[in-house]
Design an enzyme around this catalytic site. Structure first.
Site, PDB file in Angstrom:
ATOM      1  NE  ARG A   1     -12.165   3.117   2.846  1.00 24.68           N
ATOM      2  CZ  ARG A   1     -11.021   3.067   2.200  1.00 24.68           C
ATOM      3  NH1 ARG A   1     -10.206   2.050   2.405  1.00 24.68           N
ATOM      4  NH2 ARG A   1     -10.686   4.005   1.359  1.00 24.68           N
TER       5      ARG A   1
ATOM      6  NE  ARG B   1     -13.081  -1.074   0.877  1.00 21.54           N
ATOM      7  CZ  ARG B   1     -11.969  -0.440   0.558  1.00 21.54           C
ATOM      8  NH1 ARG B   1     -10.817  -1.044   0.689  1.00 21.54           N
ATOM      9  NH2 ARG B   1     -12.005   0.782   0.107  1.00 21.54           N
TER      10      ARG B   1
ATOM     11  NE  ARG C   1      -4.594   8.966  -2.323  1.00 18.74           N
ATOM     12  CZ  ARG C   1      -4.859   7.790  -1.716  1.00 18.74           C
ATOM     13  NH1 ARG C   1      -4.021   7.269  -0.863  1.00 18.74           N
ATOM     14  NH2 ARG C   1      -5.969   7.157  -2.006  1.00 18.74           N
TER      15      ARG C   1
ATOM     16  CE  LYS D   1      -3.738   2.547  -2.743  1.00 21.71           C
ATOM     17  NZ  LYS D   1      -4.997   2.524  -3.513  1.00 21.71           N
TER      18      LYS D   1
ATOM     19  NE  ARG E   1     -12.025   6.380  -2.395  1.00 20.76           N
ATOM     20  CZ  ARG E   1     -12.454   5.158  -2.028  1.00 20.76           C
ATOM     21  NH1 ARG E   1     -13.751   4.916  -1.891  1.00 20.76           N
ATOM     22  NH2 ARG E   1     -11.585   4.197  -1.816  1.00 20.76           N
TER      23      ARG E   1
HETATM   24  P1  AP5 Z   1      -7.829  -3.015  -1.140  1.00 13.72           P
HETATM   25  O1  AP5 Z   1      -6.698  -3.944  -0.962  1.00 13.72           O
HETATM   26  O2  AP5 Z   1      -8.483  -2.427   0.043  1.00 13.72           O
HETATM   27  O3  AP5 Z   1      -7.441  -1.863  -2.184  1.00 13.72           O
HETATM   28  P2  AP5 Z   1      -6.741  -0.476  -1.923  1.00 13.72           P
HETATM   29  O4  AP5 Z   1      -5.977  -0.174  -3.157  1.00 13.72           O
HETATM   30  O5  AP5 Z   1      -6.031  -0.491  -0.626  1.00 13.72           O
HETATM   31  O6  AP5 Z   1      -8.052   0.429  -1.892  1.00 13.72           O
HETATM   32  P3  AP5 Z   1      -8.408   1.651  -0.954  1.00 13.72           P
HETATM   33  O7  AP5 Z   1      -9.881   1.882  -1.102  1.00 13.72           O
HETATM   34  O8  AP5 Z   1      -7.852   1.502   0.401  1.00 13.72           O
HETATM   35  O9  AP5 Z   1      -7.651   2.785  -1.727  1.00 13.72           O
HETATM   36  P4  AP5 Z   1      -7.728   4.298  -1.608  1.00 13.72           P
HETATM   37  O10 AP5 Z   1      -6.494   4.696  -2.243  1.00 13.72           O
HETATM   38  O11 AP5 Z   1      -8.979   4.887  -2.146  1.00 13.72           O
HETATM   39  O12 AP5 Z   1      -7.880   4.547  -0.039  1.00 13.72           O
HETATM   40  P5  AP5 Z   1      -6.896   5.069   1.081  1.00 13.72           P
HETATM   41  O13 AP5 Z   1      -7.320   4.433   2.331  1.00 13.72           O
HETATM   42  O14 AP5 Z   1      -5.506   4.968   0.648  1.00 13.72           O
HETATM   43  O15 AP5 Z   1      -8.923  -3.791  -2.035  1.00 13.72           O
HETATM   44  C1  AP5 Z   1     -10.184  -3.200  -2.299  1.00 13.72           C
HETATM   45  C2  AP5 Z   1     -11.250  -4.314  -2.264  1.00 13.72           C
HETATM   46  O16 AP5 Z   1     -11.019  -5.214  -3.346  1.00 13.72           O
HETATM   47  C3  AP5 Z   1     -11.225  -5.158  -0.985  1.00 13.72           C
HETATM   48  O17 AP5 Z   1     -12.522  -5.475  -0.623  1.00 13.72           O
HETATM   49  C4  AP5 Z   1     -10.419  -6.411  -1.402  1.00 13.72           C
HETATM   50  O18 AP5 Z   1     -10.809  -7.534  -0.684  1.00 13.72           O
HETATM   51  C5  AP5 Z   1     -10.775  -6.536  -2.880  1.00 13.72           C
HETATM   52  N1  AP5 Z   1      -9.679  -7.114  -3.706  1.00 13.72           N
HETATM   53  C6  AP5 Z   1      -8.340  -6.850  -3.608  1.00 13.72           C
HETATM   54  N2  AP5 Z   1      -7.652  -7.522  -4.559  1.00 13.72           N
HETATM   55  C7  AP5 Z   1      -8.582  -8.193  -5.295  1.00 13.72           C
HETATM   56  C8  AP5 Z   1      -8.484  -9.064  -6.419  1.00 13.72           C
HETATM   57  N3  AP5 Z   1      -7.315  -9.371  -6.994  1.00 13.72           N
HETATM   58  N4  AP5 Z   1      -9.630  -9.574  -6.932  1.00 13.72           N
HETATM   59  C9  AP5 Z   1     -10.840  -9.273  -6.367  1.00 13.72           C
HETATM   60  N5  AP5 Z   1     -10.990  -8.471  -5.281  1.00 13.72           N
HETATM   61  C10 AP5 Z   1      -9.869  -7.926  -4.753  1.00 13.72           C
HETATM   62  O19 AP5 Z   1      -7.276   6.617   1.126  1.00 13.72           O
HETATM   63  C11 AP5 Z   1      -8.538   7.059   1.555  1.00 13.72           C
HETATM   64  C12 AP5 Z   1      -8.597   8.571   1.585  1.00 13.72           C
HETATM   65  O20 AP5 Z   1      -7.650   9.070   2.533  1.00 13.72           O
HETATM   66  C13 AP5 Z   1      -8.238   9.309   0.277  1.00 13.72           C
HETATM   67  O21 AP5 Z   1      -9.341   9.394  -0.591  1.00 13.72           O
HETATM   68  C14 AP5 Z   1      -7.774  10.654   0.813  1.00 13.72           C
HETATM   69  O22 AP5 Z   1      -8.880  11.441   1.166  1.00 13.72           O
HETATM   70  C15 AP5 Z   1      -7.042  10.273   2.082  1.00 13.72           C
HETATM   71  N6  AP5 Z   1      -5.601  10.027   1.839  1.00 13.72           N
HETATM   72  C16 AP5 Z   1      -4.952   8.832   1.975  1.00 13.72           C
HETATM   73  N7  AP5 Z   1      -3.657   8.940   1.650  1.00 13.72           N
HETATM   74  C17 AP5 Z   1      -3.464  10.222   1.288  1.00 13.72           C
HETATM   75  C18 AP5 Z   1      -2.340  10.957   0.822  1.00 13.72           C
HETATM   76  N8  AP5 Z   1      -1.136  10.384   0.662  1.00 13.72           N
HETATM   77  N9  AP5 Z   1      -2.509  12.278   0.535  1.00 13.72           N
HETATM   78  C19 AP5 Z   1      -3.704  12.875   0.699  1.00 13.72           C
HETATM   79  N10 AP5 Z   1      -4.820  12.252   1.121  1.00 13.72           N
HETATM   80  C20 AP5 Z   1      -4.701  10.934   1.416  1.00 13.72           C
HETATM   81 MG    MG Z   2      -6.165   0.658   1.178  1.00 10.90          MG
END
Ligand code: AP5
Ligand code: MG
Length: 190
Positions: free
Chosen positions: A134, A128, A89, A14, A145
């Site tokens: 992280r 990562r 979410r 994402k 997660r």
């Molecule tokens: P990346 O692009 O970082 O993927 P992402 O989908 O953004 O992954 P996140 O870990 O950020 O998702 P998440 O939903 O768990 O975390 P968030 O911060 O939203 O890519 C991941 C890795 O893969 C990178 O190293 C990248 O380089 C690599 N990559 C990408 N594309 C690739 C490809 N095609 N091929 C190979 N490698 C690739 O949320 C974190 C926490 O915050 C949650 O757990 C929750 O506690 C809280 N939170 C956030 N939003 C909410 C909400 N709306 N409601 C409640 N709690 C929330």
């Molecule tokens: Mg992200």
């Protein structure tokens, strides 16, 4: 207004694809995860609350998250639209986002579902975790997660299908190919 929900499991890409989308379309970007991590870094009250949930792989309560999102949305002036990354979410968050946008005479343009197999998600996030440190990128928390994603977040696929906004994207493979599919999906809905 181009309002894009970028959706998918942890590690589905994402954040990575959001950067390309905002570069091409000149829209604003809200990553709720990034917002929360910034609060944690700044050691605010909100950050302290958020850390407890994030480190357990659990979601921050809806009411809190919705207020944060609304404040962020109101901070944009003269915006061409927004990429919502990591929000909504839950069904409650999707309902709230629709209401928030409707109040402003807008709607979600498209919901992009990045689909990636679970073993690949695990591989990406472990890697990562080692590189960036992280705190939620360790095997135990990643499993939590993913469980939360399946139970609370994946029902939103049906929600957005019913709303006529859902587009499926194969999120496995080459970054340029994935981005090309995203652009085609955006163009088909805008
Ligand atoms: P990346 O692009 O970082 O993927 P992402 O989908 O953004 O992954 P996140 O870990 O950020 O998702 P998440 O939903 O768990 O975390 P968030 O911060 O939203 O890519 C991941 C890795 O893969 C990178 O190293 C990248 O380089 C690599 N990559 C990408 N594309 C690739 C490809 N095609 N091929 C190979 N490698 C690739 O949320 C974190 C926490 O915050 C949650 O757990 C929750 O506690 C809280 N939170 C956030 N939003 C909410 C909400 N709306 N409601 C409640 N709690 C929330
Ligand atoms: Mg992200």
């Amino acid at each position: 207004m181009l309002n894009i929900v970028i959706f998918g499991a942890p590690g589905s890409g994402k954040g990575t694809q959001s950067e390309r989308i905002l570069e091409k379309y000149g829209v604003n970007h809200i990553s709720t995860g990034d917002v929360l991590r910034a609060e944690i870094k700044a050691e605010t009250e909100l950050g302290k609350t958020a850390k407890g949930f994030i480190d357990q792989g659990q979601l921050i309560p809806d009411s809190l998250m919705i207020d944060i999102l609304a404040a962020k949305l109101d901070s944009f002036v003269g915006s061409k639209g927004v990429i919502f990354d990591g929000f909504p979410r839950t069904i409650a968050q999707a309902d709230a986002l629709k209401a928030m946008l409707n109040e402003r005479g807008q709607d979600v343009t498209v919901m992009l579902e990045l689909d990636v197999p679970e073993d690949e998600l695990m591989t990406r996030l472990i890697k990562r975790g080692i590189e960036s440190g992280r705190t939620d990128d360790n095997e135990e928390t990643i499993k939590k997660r993913l469980k939360v994603y399946h139970e609370q977040t994946s029902p939103l696929k049906e929600w957005y299908k019913n709303d006529g906004k859902h587009c499926y994207i194969n999120g496995l493979g080459d970054l340029d190919r994935i981005f090309a599919d995203i652009v085609a999906a955006i163009e088909s809905k805008k």
